[in-house]
Structures are given as structure tokens and as C-alpha cells.
Design an enzyme around this catalytic site. Structure first.
Site, PDB file in Angstrom:
ATOM      1  N   GLU A 105       0.720  -1.045   0.033  1.00  0.00           N
ATOM      2  CA  GLU A 105      -0.001  -0.024   0.041  1.00  0.00           C
ATOM      3  C   GLU A 105       0.742   1.223  -0.038  1.00  0.00           C
ATOM      4  OE1 GLU A 105      -2.510  -1.493   3.402  1.00  0.00           O
ATOM      5  OE2 GLU A 105      -4.117  -1.041   2.100  1.00  0.00           O
ATOM      6  N   GLU A 125      -3.691  -9.578   3.600  1.00  0.00           N
ATOM      7  CA  GLU A 125      -4.358  -9.276   4.830  1.00  0.00           C
ATOM      8  C   GLU A 125      -5.547 -10.417   4.886  1.00  0.00           C
ATOM      9  OE1 GLU A 125      -3.170  -7.208   2.756  1.00  0.00           O
ATOM     10  OE2 GLU A 125      -2.526  -5.277   3.702  1.00  0.00           O
TER      11      GLU A 125
HETATM   12  N1  3HC Z   1       4.439  -7.926  11.900  1.00  0.00           N
HETATM   13  C1  3HC Z   1       5.397  -8.260  12.679  1.00  0.00           C
HETATM   14  N2  3HC Z   1       5.874  -9.333  12.885  1.00  0.00           N
HETATM   15  C2  3HC Z   1       6.321  -9.768  11.628  1.00  0.00           C
HETATM   16  C3  3HC Z   1       5.489  -9.548  10.429  1.00  0.00           C
HETATM   17  C4  3HC Z   1       4.581  -8.349  10.517  1.00  0.00           C
HETATM   18  N3  3HC Z   1       3.961  -8.106   9.474  1.00  0.00           N
HETATM   19  N4  3HC Z   1       5.921 -10.338   9.422  1.00  0.00           N
HETATM   20  C5  3HC Z   1       6.824 -11.059   9.953  1.00  0.00           C
HETATM   21  N5  3HC Z   1       7.082 -10.760  11.367  1.00  0.00           N
HETATM   22  C6  3HC Z   1       7.844 -11.520  12.429  1.00  0.00           C
HETATM   23  C7  3HC Z   1       7.479 -12.886  12.310  1.00  0.00           C
HETATM   24  O1  3HC Z   1       6.803 -13.301  13.581  1.00  0.00           O
HETATM   25  C8  3HC Z   1       9.093 -13.513  12.856  1.00  0.00           C
HETATM   26  O2  3HC Z   1       9.119 -13.316  14.365  1.00  0.00           O
HETATM   27  P1  3HC Z   1      10.034 -14.192  14.914  1.00  0.00           P
HETATM   28  O3  3HC Z   1      11.470 -14.345  14.392  1.00  0.00           O
HETATM   29  O4  3HC Z   1      10.133 -13.589  16.312  1.00  0.00           O
HETATM   30  O5  3HC Z   1       9.428 -15.657  15.137  1.00  0.00           O
HETATM   31  C9  3HC Z   1       9.739 -12.691  12.042  1.00  0.00           C
HETATM   32  O6  3HC Z   1       9.301 -11.412  11.880  1.00  0.00           O
HETATM   33  C10 3HC Z   1      10.479 -13.274  10.543  1.00  0.00           C
HETATM   34  O7  3HC Z   1       9.304 -13.944   9.902  1.00  0.00           O
HETATM   35  P2  3HC Z   1       9.250 -15.101   9.128  1.00  0.00           P
HETATM   36  O8  3HC Z   1       9.681 -16.306  10.260  1.00  0.00           O
HETATM   37  O9  3HC Z   1       7.945 -15.339   8.831  1.00  0.00           O
HETATM   38  O10 3HC Z   1      10.290 -14.616   8.126  1.00  0.00           O
HETATM   39  P3  3HC Z   1      10.314 -15.373   6.500  1.00  0.00           P
HETATM   40  O11 3HC Z   1      11.542 -14.658   5.985  1.00  0.00           O
HETATM   41  O12 3HC Z   1      10.021 -16.749   6.509  1.00  0.00           O
HETATM   42  O13 3HC Z   1       8.983 -14.545   5.880  1.00  0.00           O
HETATM   43  C11 3HC Z   1       7.727 -12.823   5.381  1.00  0.00           C
HETATM   44  C12 3HC Z   1       8.930 -13.324   5.778  1.00  0.00           C
HETATM   45  C13 3HC Z   1       7.223 -13.483   3.928  1.00  0.00           C
HETATM   46  C14 3HC Z   1       7.413 -11.245   5.307  1.00  0.00           C
HETATM   47  C15 3HC Z   1       6.425 -13.222   6.357  1.00  0.00           C
HETATM   48  O14 3HC Z   1       6.964 -13.119   7.648  1.00  0.00           O
HETATM   49  C16 3HC Z   1       5.219 -12.751   6.094  1.00  0.00           C
HETATM   50  O15 3HC Z   1       4.230 -13.172   5.284  1.00  0.00           O
HETATM   51  N6  3HC Z   1       4.819 -11.768   7.121  1.00  0.00           N
HETATM   52  C17 3HC Z   1       3.682 -11.393   7.225  1.00  0.00           C
HETATM   53  C18 3HC Z   1       3.062 -10.177   6.160  1.00  0.00           C
HETATM   54  C19 3HC Z   1       1.529  -9.732   6.193  1.00  0.00           C
HETATM   55  O16 3HC Z   1       0.820 -10.711   6.484  1.00  0.00           O
HETATM   56  N7  3HC Z   1       1.406  -8.369   5.829  1.00  0.00           N
HETATM   57  C20 3HC Z   1       0.318  -7.773   6.059  1.00  0.00           C
HETATM   58  C21 3HC Z   1       0.209  -7.341   7.419  1.00  0.00           C
HETATM   59  S1  3HC Z   1      -1.445  -6.659   7.804  1.00  0.00           S
HETATM   60  C22 3HC Z   1      -1.365  -5.035   6.967  1.00  0.00           C
HETATM   61  O17 3HC Z   1      -0.269  -4.863   6.482  1.00  0.00           O
HETATM   62  C23 3HC Z   1      -2.631  -4.250   7.342  1.00  0.00           C
HETATM   63  C24 3HC Z   1      -2.489  -3.011   6.245  1.00  0.00           C
HETATM   64  O18 3HC Z   1      -3.356  -3.525   5.345  1.00  0.00           O
HETATM   65  C25 3HC Z   1      -2.976  -1.859   6.891  1.00  0.00           C
END
Ligand code: 3HC
Ligand code: NAI
Length: 699
Positions: A105, A125
Site C-alpha cells: 500500500e 491481509e
Molecule cells: N508484523 C510483525 N512481525 C512480523 C511481521 C509483521 N507484519 N511479519 C513477520 N514478522 C515477524 C515474524 O513473526 C518472525 O518473528 P520471530 O522471528 O520472532 O518468530 C519474523 O518477523 C520473521 O518472519 P518469518 O519467520 O515469517 O520470516 P520469513 O523470511 O520466512 O518470511 C515474510 C517473511 C514473507 C515477510 C513473512 O513473515 C510474512 O508473510 N509476514 C506477514 C506479512 C503480512 O501478512 N503482511 C500484512 C500485514 S497486515 C497489513 O499490512 C494491514 C494493512 O493493510 C493496513
């Protein structure tokens, strides 16, 4: 700017860099830093354009999920993005790694977007029970078209850079160094005097969608069918619909309203729980991250039956060559033929290329020569479920394989310690319990024996990851964690039949809850005969005590109704069709069984059915935790979501129990105990947590 965001000028370009490891999530500090960076960039007269880029392994991967459900401090993301979009000089986003959710975004509020070829762009999301809440549902359709945007937003799946370029989601793919390439792109934008392209002002795709009045209804029907009670995809659709029907600012307001509604929902809380539970499951307190992982360059599988074939495919899918060993050449040939058939079916569905299939098939070699196992660093046994046979095989492997080779068993019920006892290397013996079909199901229970070494566990967990599985560590007990809980569920389903319910009623309650299949349709699919033989054997051994849950199943098997494979079981089936049809004959069998058992049938409500099926699972889960068989309640949730299709939007059985309230679950168990006896006695852990008003994590 602050500790998360820096500003620096390079030539004509002001570079705003975000650095918030590990994934540059949009925490409060990042939002604040971005806002300050934009102010500075706007005020910097020498900067003719601004570039937004990230340090570390990825671009912004979204909002900071840890802040959700808590009061959030200003500036909120929509405010920052409005400022970004309205800056009077071009802003360019430069992406590496993943631009996800709020991260994407941010790029959509920029005027131009570029990224490296390996970058991924997505709005995930929906997987957290949410919708893009900072303009994603309004800007994406304006940029790439309504249907492609709907697909992206309702599936949550990311698109790679090449596809993003083709869709118009980004403007340029950068070869080589991202910063240098993006600076050159920014200089080009300045030199060409390109306009400030604000996505909010684009109208072409919106007008096209208005000309297709059926668009949303068509997509709604398809989504509802797949969603099985998951509300988020339909909420996403509502928000995209607002992009078509409302002016931009009103659309943004509607999106925010739907986002806040989703944020407050029980389903989103459940899906957020699952997100963190999936990451937590890899953490084993006494097997730290730096525990050495033994190299697995070659695998072997003993037994090429239903499970062995799938396990060998898992090795091949992970790029690990594997030897599949069975007793006769005929068995080996049959196993290899099944491997080819399975892959060919994936190729025919367009989910695998022929070339990739050929490579995977080539990684699997079949033989009857046990000596070949000696070349592997990990051997997984999947022969018949027979302790004497397994011990014989483990003793043989122990003699044949180098001392470091890990010997794993796929047993579903046998004692891994007893199997390990047949070897001189119990520290290298572990359970690796795959779920059927083993090449499809994501769950892998990793069973820790009394003497299993830490590096053996670390290696099994790492191999699970390489195979694309979720490894969950459990201890030795009958049925381990998943099947032990499953037994409670299927037993109560059987008792409910005898007490007054019918298979179709129970199955409907369970599928309405969100499971892919009810317990009776599932039994018909798996076949009723295996458990019938087990019950007969146990009866002959005098091992069946108390109320018995196979009365109806036995009668059906006596009538040669073994499920789908014989055309009838709990349901009847028409030739060539797997759809279960209600069968008056089954009803007759059930009514007769109730009579013979002296049970007066009664109306049983749907709520009672659900409680009877799910609460004993939660109770068993509590016992599993008490006995130290699983590390955490959230691991049990992961087991059930990935191995049994428990709906993720319910968070898993243990989280569901907490949402219902452990106190309510406990009270219901006591009531059922009065009625049905000690099968229902609450576990002491559950009783204590209910009394103290605590959840499982606070045990
Ligand atoms: N917020 C907070 N912590 C997060 C995070 C996030 N969005 N994404 C990842 N983390 C944390 C994980 O919990 C993990 O923490 P830990 O080491 O303490 O367990 C650490 O970051 C590393 O994450 P991964 O183990 O998942 O690392 P990978 O390299 O395998 O994957 C990634 C990276 C593809 C970025 C994956 O973490 C992911 O898919 N993250 C979530 C992405 C997501 O859902 N984003 C949307 C959020 S909602 C949003 O944005 C609302 C908006 O529209 C307003
Ligand atoms: P299966 O009967 O389909 O296959 C067993 C295979 O082992 C056969 O191909 C047989 O020829 C081979 N075999 C037997 N003795 C052998 C020996 N001495 N040496 C080499 N190969 C030998 O059985 P299935 O269903 O694949 O089960 C295997 C194991 O996996 C069992 O321990 C079972 O409990 C477990 N399991 C089964 C699941 C299922 O859904 N089928 C799920 C999870 C675990």
C-alpha cells in the site's frame, strides 16, 4: 529522521531508507520516521524526486501485526500515505524481497514503482482475517483492473515481479543493484518530466467495471463457496466494490470501516493467532536455533506403500535424491508407477511442468536391496504397522548404516522408544509421522524418543521445512498428539448416532463449523473395514471395555458396506460420484442399534453436537499438555489445522476453546460427565485454568 528511517540525497534524488529488522514492519516508529522523511524530502529543494527503499532482507512486509488489537498511536498509515501521494515531486518505491500488505500500500501511494526480478508483491491481509486497510482495496483496482485486484486481495497470494510488470502493478524491473538501478530510474523520471501519477485519479478500470453489472455477484458466489464460513474474502469483496461505486475518498472511508470491523472480529483474532503459532512451532526450548543440523544429501524410504510413496515424493520435491526399498521387485515397480501417476496428475492440472516432473521422478530410485539404505543420511521406515517387523528392520538398518545415519519411523501408534531399543543408536532414532496423503498434507509430527539427540531433532525439523512441511515436536504416547485428539472426536460422533442423531446431521454441523468433511463422510472415504478389523482383534484379546463406539460401524461392515470403495457405508454413493447420499438403510441400522443398546433416542440439537465433538478434543489436548507430550497449546492448533483441516479462521481447537471460554468448556464437560461417565472427566489442567480464568499460554 529517527532510528528506523534515514534521509540522504544522491544526485537529484532524496533517498528515504527504512530499517526495522527483521521485515521492516510498519511499527509506530517507522510510520513516524516515514512521515518525517517525507517532510524533509519535500523541503529539500535539491531533491527533484524521492526514492523509498529498505535495508535488510526485504521491503516493508506490512503493518506490524504485533500492534493489532492494541490502541495504535498517530500517525496512522492512511495519514502518512495521504501525505506521500500529495507530495509535489515524484516519489518512487524500490522493492526487494516482499512488498506485502501495508508495504504494498505504501508503494501504491507512490507515483512510480520498481523492483528487482525476485521481488514479490502481495496483499495477504485476507490470510489474517483482514482486508488491506490503507488504500489497497481502492488503489489496486484503479491500477490493474477490478478482477485482477479482486483475485489478488481475496486470495492473498503474492505475484512475482514479471507478472506485476505485465499487470501494470509496477513500472520497471531492475536488473543488478536495486539502489543504483532505482536511482537511474528516478533520474529518468525527472529528466523526462514525467507527471505525478496518482493512482487515486485513474478511472479507466473503474469505468470498465461499471459496464459489467454482474461482476461482483459472480465473484461473490464463487468466493462464498470456497470460504466455508471464513468471512474475510467477502469483506474484501465489499471493499473493492466500494472502489467501483464510490468516489475515492468515500471508498477509503468505507475500506477503513470494514478494516476496523474485521480487526475486531473473532475470526481475525484466530488467524493472527495462527500466524504467530506457525512461527512459534519451530522453537524448541532445549534445542536452540544454533543446534547443528546434520547434512541430508540422500534419503531412503523403507516400504513403498501408501505412505512410503508420498514420503519418497517429499524427498524428491525437496531436491533430495532418495532410494525406495520394498520386499519384491513387483512392489517396487508398483510404487514407482504410483509416483509417476501422482506427478502426472499434478502436471495435467497445470501445477507442475513436465520438465520438473521428470527431474523429480529421476531423483527416486527403487530397489529390493536393503544395503542401498547405507548411502542415505536419513532413512524413513514406512512398512506395515507391526512392532516385531519394525524392530527387525531397525536392527537391520542399524547394522547396515553408518553410525551417524538417522533412522526414522512413520509409525502412527507404536512406541518409538521400543523401536529405538532394537538399535545401538537410540539417539539417532526419531518418529517422523506424516499424514495421508503424505505428499500433500503439510503436517509432520516429529516424535521425540527418550534418548533422541538434539541434533537429530534439529535435523528432522530442518528436513520437514525443506519438504515444505510444518514440523511439530511431540512426545511418545499412543496416537501422539493429533490422532489422540481425533479419537475423542470420532468416538463422540459415534455415540451421538446411538443417542439420536443421524450421520448427515452431525456431518452438517461439522462442515458448517468449517471442517472440510464431517466424521462420517471422512470414514466412508477412508474405508470402514480397517477399524472393524482392529475392533475385532481387540475384542478377541478381551481389550474392549466400557461403552463401545463401533456398534453402528460393525453392523455396516457386516453388511459389506465399507464406504466409498464398496458403494455404500454411512452414506450411499452412485457409480462414478463421490457425493454422499442419505441412506434410509443406514438409518434403520442406527435405530436398531440404539434399541439393542437400550438407549432411548432423543432430539439432539446442533449446539450439543458441536460441543460433544469438540470439547473432548480440547480436554484431551489439555491432558497432552499436562503430560508434556506437546510443548504448547498453539502447537496442537497447528497440528489440527495442517493435518486434519480444522478451519484456520477458528484458530485451532485449543484457541477455539479459549474463545468459547475454558470455564464454559469445563462446565459442559462436568455436565457430560454426570450423564456419560469418566470419559468426560475434565483434565486437572483444564479445571485449574477454568477456575483461575486463565488461557493455555498462562498455564
Ligand atoms: N508484523 C510483525 N512481525 C512480523 C511481521 C509483521 N507484519 N511479519 C513477520 N514478522 C515477524 C515474524 O513473526 C518472525 O518473528 P520471530 O522471528 O520472532 O518468530 C519474523 O518477523 C520473521 O518472519 P518469518 O519467520 O515469517 O520470516 P520469513 O523470511 O520466512 O518470511 C515474510 C517473511 C514473507 C515477510 C513473512 O513473515 C510474512 O508473510 N509476514 C506477514 C506479512 C503480512 O501478512 N503482511 C500484512 C500485514 S497486515 C497489513 O499490512 C494491514 C494493512 O493493510 C493496513
Ligand atoms: P501399506 O500397507 O500401504 O504399505 C506398507 C509397505 O511396506 C508395502 O509396500 C509392503 O510391501 C512394505 N513392506 C512390508 N514389509 C517390508 C519389509 N520387511 N521391507 C520393506 N518393505 C516392506 O501401509 P501404509 O498405509 O503405507 O503404512 C505404513 C506405515 O505408515 C505404518 O506404520 C502406518 O501405521 C503408518 N501410517 C499410515 C498412515 C495411513 O494413513 N495409511 C498415516 C500415517 C502413518
Amino acid at each position: 529522521m529517527n532510528e528506523f528511517v534515514t534521509y540522504q540525497r544522491r544526485g537529484n534524488v532524496g533517498v528515504i531508507t527504512v530499517n526495522n529488522p527483521p521485515v521492516n514492519a510498519l511499527s509506530h516508529g517507522v510510520r513516524e520516521g516515514l512521515s518525517m522523511g517525507l517532510d524533509q524530502g519535500a523541503a529539500d529543494g535539491a531533491a527533484k524526486a524521492l526514492l523509498l527503499i529498505c535495508d535488510g532482507r526485504t521491503f516493508i512486509a506490512g503493518a506490524d501485526i504485533r500492534e493489532f488489537g492494541k490502541p495504535m498511536a498517530e500517525p496512522m498509515l492512511p495519514t502518512v500515505l495521504a501525505k506521500l501521494e500529495n507530495i509535489a515531486k515524484p516519489v518512487i518505491a524500490a522493492v526487494h524481497g516482499t512488498a506485502l500488505g501495508g508495504g504494498l500500500e505504501v508503494t501504491l501511494a507512490c507515483h512510480y514503482r520498481c523492483g528487482v526480478a525476485s521481488a514479490l508483491f502481495g496483499l495477504p491481509e485476507v490470510k489474517l482475517g483482514l482486508l488491506p486497510g490503507s488504500g489497497g482495496t481502492q488503489r489496486t483496482p484503479r491500477l490493474i483492473g477490478v478482477e485482477p485486484a479482486l483475485k489478488m486481495i481475496t486470495s492473498g497470494d503474492p505475484v512475482p515481479a514479471a507478472k506485476a510488470l505485465e499487470q501494470g502493478l509496477i513500472d520497471e524491473v531492475i536488473e543488478g543493484d536495486l539502489l543504483e538501478g532505482a536511482l537511474a530510474f528516478a533520474e529518468k523520471v525527472v529528466a523526462e518530466g514525467r507527471p505525478l501519477r496518482k493512482i487515486r485519479d485513474l478511472t479507466e478500470h473503474i469505468e470498465a467495471a461499471k459496464a459489467d453489472p454482474e461482476l461482483f455477484e459472480r465473484n461473490r458466489a464463487a468466493l462464498a463457496k470456497r470460504a466455508r464460513g471464513n468471512e474475510a474474502p467477502l469483506r474484501c469483496l465489499e471493499a473493492v466494490k466500494a472502489a467501483v461505486e464510490l468516489p475515492f475518498d468515500e471508498g477509503i472511508a468505507r475500506e477503513r470501516q470494514l478494516f476496523m470491523e474485521a480487526m475486531g472480529s473473532a475470526q481475525s483474532a484466530a488467524l493472527r493467532h495462527v500466524f504467530f503459532a506457525e512461527r512459534e512451532v519451530a522453537k524448541i526450548p532445549d534445542v536452540p536455533k544454533d543446534t547443528p543440523v546434520l547434512p541430508v544429501e540422500r534419503g531412503a524410504v523403507i516400504g513403498g506403500g501408501t505412505m512410503g510413496v508420498g514420503i519418497a515424493m517429499n524427498f524428491a520435491n525437496a531436491g533430495i535424491p532418495v532410494t525406495l526399498i520394498d520386499t519384491s521387485q513387483e512392489q517396487v515397480d508398483q510404487a514407482l508407477a504410483t509416483v509417476r501417476k501422482n506427478y502426472a496428475s499434478t502436471v495435467s492440472k497445470g501445477r507442475l511442468s513436465q520438465e520438473e516432473m521428470d527431474q523429480r521422478v529421476a531423483r527416486i530410485t527403487g530397489t529390493t536391496d536393503f544395503g542401498q539404505a547405507a548411502g542415505a543420511q536419513l532413512v524413513i521406515e514406512a512398512v506395515f504397522e507391526d512392532m516385531a517387523l519394525k524392530k527387525e528392520i531397525f536392527a537391520k538398518l542399524d547394522r547396515l548404516c553408518p553410525a551417524e545415519t538417522i533412522l526414522a519411523s512413520n509409525t502412527s501408534t507404536l512406541d518409538v522408544d521400543e523401536i529405538a531399543g532394537a538399535t545401538a543408536r537410540p539417539e539417532r532414532v526419531v518418529g517422523m509421522h506424516f499424514f495421508s496423503p503424505a505428499n500433500v498434507m503439510r503436517l509432520l509430527e516429529i516424535v521425540r524418543g527418550e534418548k533422541t539427540a538434539k541434533d537429530t531433532i534439529a535435523t528432522a525439523m530442518a528436513t520437514a521445512r525443506r519438504m515444505g512441511k510444518v514440523g511439530v515436536l511431540v512426545g511418545v504416547c499412543h496416537g501422539f498428539a493429533g490422532n489422540r485428539m481425533l479419537y475423542q472426536y470420532t468416538r463422540e460422533a459415534s455415540f451421538l448416532l446411538e443417542e439420536g442423531a443421524l450421520p448427515q446431521q452431525i456431518d452438517k454441523v461439522i462442515t458448517d463449523f468449517g471442517m472440510p468433511m464431517g466424521p462420517f463422510a471422512m470414514r466412508d472415504l477412508a474405508g470402514l473395514d480397517i477399524s472393524w478389523h482392529v475392533r475385532k482383534a481387540r475384542r478377541d484379546q478381551g481389550a474392549l471395555h466400557g461403552r463401545y463406539d463401533g456398534t453402528v460401524g460393525d453392523r455396516l461392515c457386516e453388511m459389506e458396506r465399507f464406504g466409498q470403495k464398496s458403494g455404500a457405508g454411512y452414506y450411499r454413493y452412485e457409480a462414478g460420484n463421490r457425493a454422499p447420499l442419505n441412506d434410509p438403510l443406514t438409518e434403520e441400522v442406527i435405530l436398531k442399534a440404539s434399541k439393542e443398546l437400550g438407549i432411548a433416542r432423543r432430539e439432539i440439537g446442533d449446539a450439543e453436537i458441536l460441543a460433544r465433538c469438540l470439547y473432548p478434543m480440547i480436554n484431551e489436548g489439555a491432558k497432552i499438555l499436562e503430560e508434556g507430550i506437546a510443548l504448547r497449546a498453539s502447537d496442537l492448533d497447528i497440528i489440527w489445522i495442517n493435518g486434519y483441516g480444522f478451519p484456520a479462521h477458528r484458530g485451532g481447537p485449543m484457541f477455539y476453546g479459549e474463545q468459547v471460554g475454558l470455564d464454559s468448556v469445563h462446565k459442559a464437560l462436568l455436565e457430560f460427565e454426570k450423564e456419560h461417565g469418566d470419559l468426560w472427566t475434565p483434565s486437572p489442567l483444564l479445571a485449574r485454568l477454568a477456575a483461575e480464568g486463565k488461557g493455555f499460554a498462562e498455564a
